[in-house]
Design a protein around this motif. Structure first.
Motif, mmCIF file in Angstrom:
data_model
loop_
_atom_site.group_PDB
_atom_site.id
_atom_site.type_symbol
_atom_site.label_atom_id
_atom_site.label_comp_id
_atom_site.label_asym_id
_atom_site.label_seq_id
_atom_site.Cartn_x
_atom_site.Cartn_y
_atom_site.Cartn_z
ATOM 1 N N VAL A 56 0.849 -1.194 0.000
ATOM 2 C CA VAL A 56 0.000 0.000 0.000
ATOM 3 C C VAL A 56 0.883 1.241 0.000
ATOM 4 N N GLN A 60 -6.781 7.185 0.155
ATOM 5 C CA GLN A 60 -7.560 8.405 -0.031
ATOM 6 C C GLN A 60 -9.007 8.098 0.311
ATOM 7 N N THR A 77 -10.181 5.419 -2.399
ATOM 8 C CA THR A 77 -9.313 4.552 -3.190
ATOM 9 C C THR A 77 -8.044 4.247 -2.410
ATOM 10 N N VAL A 78 -7.436 3.147 -2.774
ATOM 11 C CA VAL A 78 -6.148 2.757 -2.226
ATOM 12 C C VAL A 78 -5.178 2.607 -3.396
ATOM 13 N N THR A 79 -4.022 3.198 -3.271
ATOM 14 C CA THR A 79 -2.974 3.085 -4.286
ATOM 15 C C THR A 79 -1.936 2.082 -3.798
ATOM 16 N N ALA A 80 -1.614 1.127 -4.651
ATOM 17 C CA ALA A 80 -0.673 0.075 -4.266
ATOM 18 C C ALA A 80 0.281 -0.219 -5.406
ATOM 19 N N ARG A 81 1.445 -0.688 -5.057
ATOM 20 C CA ARG A 81 2.405 -1.168 -6.058
ATOM 21 C C ARG A 81 2.397 -2.689 -6.018
ATOM 22 N N ARG A 89 4.030 -2.426 -10.998
ATOM 23 C CA ARG A 89 3.177 -1.359 -11.506
ATOM 24 C C ARG A 89 2.335 -0.810 -10.351
ATOM 25 N N GLU A 90 1.910 0.428 -10.512
ATOM 26 C CA GLU A 90 1.045 1.052 -9.519
ATOM 27 C C GLU A 90 -0.394 0.954 -9.999
ATOM 28 N N ILE A 91 -1.263 0.610 -9.075
ATOM 29 C CA ILE A 91 -2.684 0.455 -9.407
ATOM 30 C C ILE A 91 -3.510 1.168 -8.354
ATOM 31 N N GLU A 92 -4.753 1.439 -8.718
ATOM 32 C CA GLU A 92 -5.714 1.989 -7.775
ATOM 33 C C GLU A 92 -6.863 1.007 -7.633
ATOM 34 N N TYR A 123 -9.052 -3.860 -10.057
ATOM 35 C CA TYR A 123 -8.266 -4.402 -8.955
ATOM 36 C C TYR A 123 -9.017 -4.255 -7.637
#
Length: 226
Positions: A56, A60, A77-81, A89-92, A123
């Motif tokens: 993580v 937000q 939303t949560v942003t994770a790599r 890659r980074e995803i939301e 995701y």
């Protein structure tokens, strides 16, 4: 003379009788194993969603808007790599507020599932990564069992491994392949009984009697399933 001549005299015939009954049961178990062994596991109707390990990076949160008929499910939303075969890659993903959702913080190691949609992959964070913790617990339990049980504890671990091996290598695939669940369960349980009891308790008359009693109970349940 009578008291000291042949103290094991009554035991020997009983041992022979037990083995005379046990050997045909063992042969029948092996025959059933060969006949019911699944040739191939049929593919599932829908493959499971791929899962990736991730970390993580940011959270937000947002106020849940709109009418809610139950607990809020997606607010923020949560942003994770994540790590994929193609690279990081980074995803939301939606930040779930349902009671069963994991409680997330920045830096948490998580498991992210991906599903395809017409607009691209979607995701979702499904859980925290617990693989290393589970391995530590299993190793600690195994060491404690061997430390307190010594050889008996080690054989119990091997017997447990055999039980899970029969379950996942034979019973579950055979039932999925369409074989009779009752017959598969009977053969699998007989195989586990024959191997695990002798492995953990040794080859002896009491163990043989216990095996015969267990297999007789299994056979009676097969004859009278109600």
């Amino acid at each position: 003379m009578g008291a000291h001549g042949h103290p094991e005299g009554p035991t020997l015939p009983m041992n022979r009788i037990a083995w005379a009954v046990l050997v045909p049961l063992a042969v029948a178990t092996l025959v059933g194993l060969v006949l019911l062994w699944p040739s191939a596991t049929p593919p599932t109707a829908q493959p499971p969603a791929p899962e990736f390990k991730g970390v993580v990076l940011a959270l937000q949160g947002e106020e849940c808007t709109g009418e809610q008929t139950g607990p809020p499910s997606s607010c923020g939303t949560v942003t994770a790599r994540i790590t994929t075969p193609e690279g990081d890659r980074e995803i939301e993903a939606p930040l779930s507020r349902s009671p069963s959702a994991p409680d997330l913080s920045v830096g948490d190691e998580v498991v992210v599932a991906a599903s395809e949609s017409p607009d691209g992959p979607i995701y979702g964070v499904v859980d925290h990564q617990r693989g290393s913790e589970l391995v530590v617990v299993l190793v600690a339990l195994a060491l404690a069992l061997v430390a307190f049980g010594r050889w008996r504890g080690f054989t119990a671990l091997v017997g447990l491994a055999i039980t899970f091996g029969v379950l996942f290598a034979f019973i579950v695939p055979a039932v999925i392949a369409g074989s009779s669940p009752v017959l598969v369960a009977l053969v699998g349980a007989s195989l586990i009984t024959l191997t695990v009891l002798y492995l953990t308790h040794g080859v002896s008359l009491p163990t043989t009697v216990a095996v015969l009693g267990t297999m007789t109970a299994l056979a009676s349940r097969r004859a009278c399933p109600s």
